[in-house]
Design a protein around this motif. Sequence first.
Motif, mmCIF file in Angstrom:
data_model
loop_
_atom_site.group_PDB
_atom_site.id
_atom_site.type_symbol
_atom_site.label_atom_id
_atom_site.label_comp_id
_atom_site.label_asym_id
_atom_site.label_seq_id
_atom_site.Cartn_x
_atom_site.Cartn_y
_atom_site.Cartn_z
ATOM 1 N N PRO A 10 5.450 4.760 5.699
ATOM 2 C CA PRO A 10 4.434 5.180 5.716
ATOM 3 C C PRO A 10 3.613 4.147 3.849
ATOM 4 O O PRO A 10 4.231 4.323 3.478
ATOM 5 N N GLN A 11 2.490 4.182 4.758
ATOM 6 C CA GLN A 11 1.710 3.551 3.123
ATOM 7 C C GLN A 11 1.919 3.729 1.611
ATOM 8 O O GLN A 11 1.675 2.632 0.709
ATOM 9 N N THR A 12 1.621 5.123 1.609
ATOM 10 C CA THR A 12 1.791 5.764 0.195
ATOM 11 C C THR A 12 3.401 6.189 -0.505
ATOM 12 O O THR A 12 3.986 6.370 -1.912
ATOM 13 N N ARG A 24 6.145 4.491 -2.257
ATOM 14 C CA ARG A 24 6.397 3.104 -2.767
ATOM 15 C C ARG A 24 7.859 2.011 -2.328
ATOM 16 O O ARG A 24 9.004 3.292 -1.881
ATOM 17 N N VAL A 25 7.986 1.051 -2.895
ATOM 18 C CA VAL A 25 9.389 0.580 -2.465
ATOM 19 C C VAL A 25 10.641 0.795 -2.716
ATOM 20 O O VAL A 25 11.226 0.457 -2.058
ATOM 21 N N GLY A 26 10.397 1.735 -4.289
ATOM 22 C CA GLY A 26 11.619 1.887 -4.342
ATOM 23 C C GLY A 26 12.767 2.886 -3.340
ATOM 24 O O GLY A 26 13.739 3.375 -3.078
ATOM 25 N N GLU A 27 11.199 3.835 -3.281
ATOM 26 C CA GLU A 27 11.335 4.692 -2.178
ATOM 27 C C GLU A 27 12.081 4.962 -0.726
ATOM 28 O O GLU A 27 13.154 4.916 -0.389
ATOM 29 N N ARG A 45 7.785 0.007 -8.114
ATOM 30 C CA ARG A 45 7.028 0.897 -8.264
ATOM 31 C C ARG A 45 5.259 0.867 -7.193
ATOM 32 O O ARG A 45 4.975 1.822 -6.989
ATOM 33 N N ARG A 46 5.486 -0.249 -6.473
ATOM 34 C CA ARG A 46 4.411 -0.422 -6.048
ATOM 35 C C ARG A 46 4.305 0.549 -4.344
ATOM 36 O O ARG A 46 5.924 0.316 -3.481
ATOM 37 N N GLN A 47 3.427 0.990 -3.243
ATOM 38 C CA GLN A 47 3.316 1.835 -2.369
ATOM 39 C C GLN A 47 3.565 0.583 -1.728
ATOM 40 O O GLN A 47 2.483 -0.231 -1.510
ATOM 41 N N THR A 48 3.978 0.789 -0.532
ATOM 42 C CA THR A 48 4.078 -0.054 0.890
ATOM 43 C C THR A 48 2.758 -0.357 1.103
ATOM 44 O O THR A 48 2.454 -1.352 1.930
ATOM 45 N N GLY A 63 0.323 -1.807 -0.320
ATOM 46 C CA GLY A 63 -0.472 -2.310 -1.565
ATOM 47 C C GLY A 63 0.418 -3.590 -1.672
ATOM 48 O O GLY A 63 0.072 -4.645 -1.965
ATOM 49 N N LEU A 64 1.186 -3.599 -0.707
ATOM 50 C CA LEU A 64 2.025 -5.322 -0.719
ATOM 51 C C LEU A 64 0.727 -6.040 0.518
ATOM 52 O O LEU A 64 0.838 -5.569 0.961
ATOM 53 N N SER A 65 1.747 -7.748 -0.038
ATOM 54 C CA SER A 65 1.104 -8.626 0.975
ATOM 55 C C SER A 65 2.031 -8.477 1.819
ATOM 56 O O SER A 65 3.075 -7.812 2.419
ATOM 57 N N GLY A 66 1.129 -9.436 3.187
ATOM 58 C CA GLY A 66 2.035 -9.202 4.641
ATOM 59 C C GLY A 66 3.601 -10.042 3.556
ATOM 60 O O GLY A 66 5.049 -9.518 4.567
ATOM 61 N N GLY A 67 3.246 -10.816 3.297
ATOM 62 C CA GLY A 67 4.842 -11.815 3.378
ATOM 63 C C GLY A 67 5.833 -10.494 1.994
ATOM 64 O O GLY A 67 6.698 -10.443 2.427
ATOM 65 N N GLN A 68 5.748 -10.006 1.163
ATOM 66 C CA GLN A 68 6.495 -9.183 0.892
ATOM 67 C C GLN A 68 6.819 -7.701 1.668
ATOM 68 O O GLN A 68 8.008 -7.975 1.462
ATOM 69 N N MET A 69 5.602 -7.451 1.766
ATOM 70 C CA MET A 69 6.247 -6.229 3.048
ATOM 71 C C MET A 69 7.155 -6.413 4.056
ATOM 72 O O MET A 69 8.045 -6.088 4.635
ATOM 73 N N ARG A 70 7.017 -7.882 4.567
ATOM 74 C CA ARG A 70 7.914 -8.825 5.835
ATOM 75 C C ARG A 70 9.588 -8.876 5.079
ATOM 76 O O ARG A 70 10.285 -8.153 5.472
#
Length: 293
Positions: free
Chosen positions: A88-90, A92-95, A124-127, A129-136
């Motif tokens: 889910p987009q909202t 956060r990475v840590g969550e 703390r960023r919502q997923t 809002g991640l770049s494609g590379g960060q998401m991967r």
Amino acid sequence: MNEVLARAVGVTRRYGDVTAVDDVSIEIPAGQVLGLLGPNGAGKSTIVNMFVGLRRPTEGRVELFGHNPRDVVARRRMGVTPQETGLPQTVRVGEAVDFVASHFPDPIDTDELLARFALTDVVRRQTGGLSGGQMRRLAVALAFVGKPDLVFLDEPTTGLDVEGRHTLWAGIREFNAGGGTVVLTSHYLDEVEQLAERVVIIDRGRVVADDSVEALRRLTGLQRVSVSIPEVPPLPGVEGVEHAGDRTHLVTHDADQLVRDLVRSGIPFSGLEIHAGSLEDAFLALTAKTPAV
Ligand SMILES: Nc1ncnc2c1ncn2[C@@H]1O[C@H](COP(=O)(O)OP(=O)(O)OP(=O)(O)O)[C@@H](O)[C@H]1O
């Protein structure tokens, strides 16, 4: 051989009329990095999905830590990164990491995991809002949360830039150095050459080769003569010419003869190196197709 962590025995998987995987047998011993290579549609993802319990074989048997892959006892010791991640987009990475960690009895330290995959700055960023590379990188990191013994990474670095790929490679190597076992599918032959000690090549649902990277390179009998040379004279026995920066690679079955011919041509060259053929040569020879890139 080391303990076998997972095995497929005579496995076939059909989707209607399509036979995606055709009588495949593979053993995955502890401590190995195994690369699964094959053109698009060869059946790699279907094999991974059967090992991780997402698909059932139509025929044959798949075992994960001696159990059915759907068994929770087996799944707890395994991590997986699918080709697509639907977080889910909202969140956060840590969550996301903490949520996955809550499913495991002894998860990895979140800070350590985020540092390993260069995600500390975006904790703390919502997923969304991640770049494609960060998401991967996050998707791959999630495979390691439960301190698995075995991870399945389906095209882990697709879409990553060079630095992102190297960060992931380092993370995978660190896991393997600590005794972890990895099954990796990739369209990047150099990636498999870099990371894997063993390669299984799949073509049209069947295993067409299962050997060490070294043995597969030697299989074609091709060699690469690399030189810095202003122009390549017409020479017999050259199967291919590739240019990389100021280097020219000449592919041949007889490097000794080619070097003799090069000297005889009188064209000045420097920095002579001779290598066994690449995994790509073997891949092309075995699948008789262009590689899936
Ligand atoms: N759910 C499905 N329904 C029908 N056919 C499928 C399904 N999943 C895969 N296939 C077919 O099975 C074959 C193998 O697909 P698979 O995704 O396993 O290949 P792959 O080697 O992972 O390909 P790629 O490199 O493109 O990811 C293909 O012909 C594909 O179209």
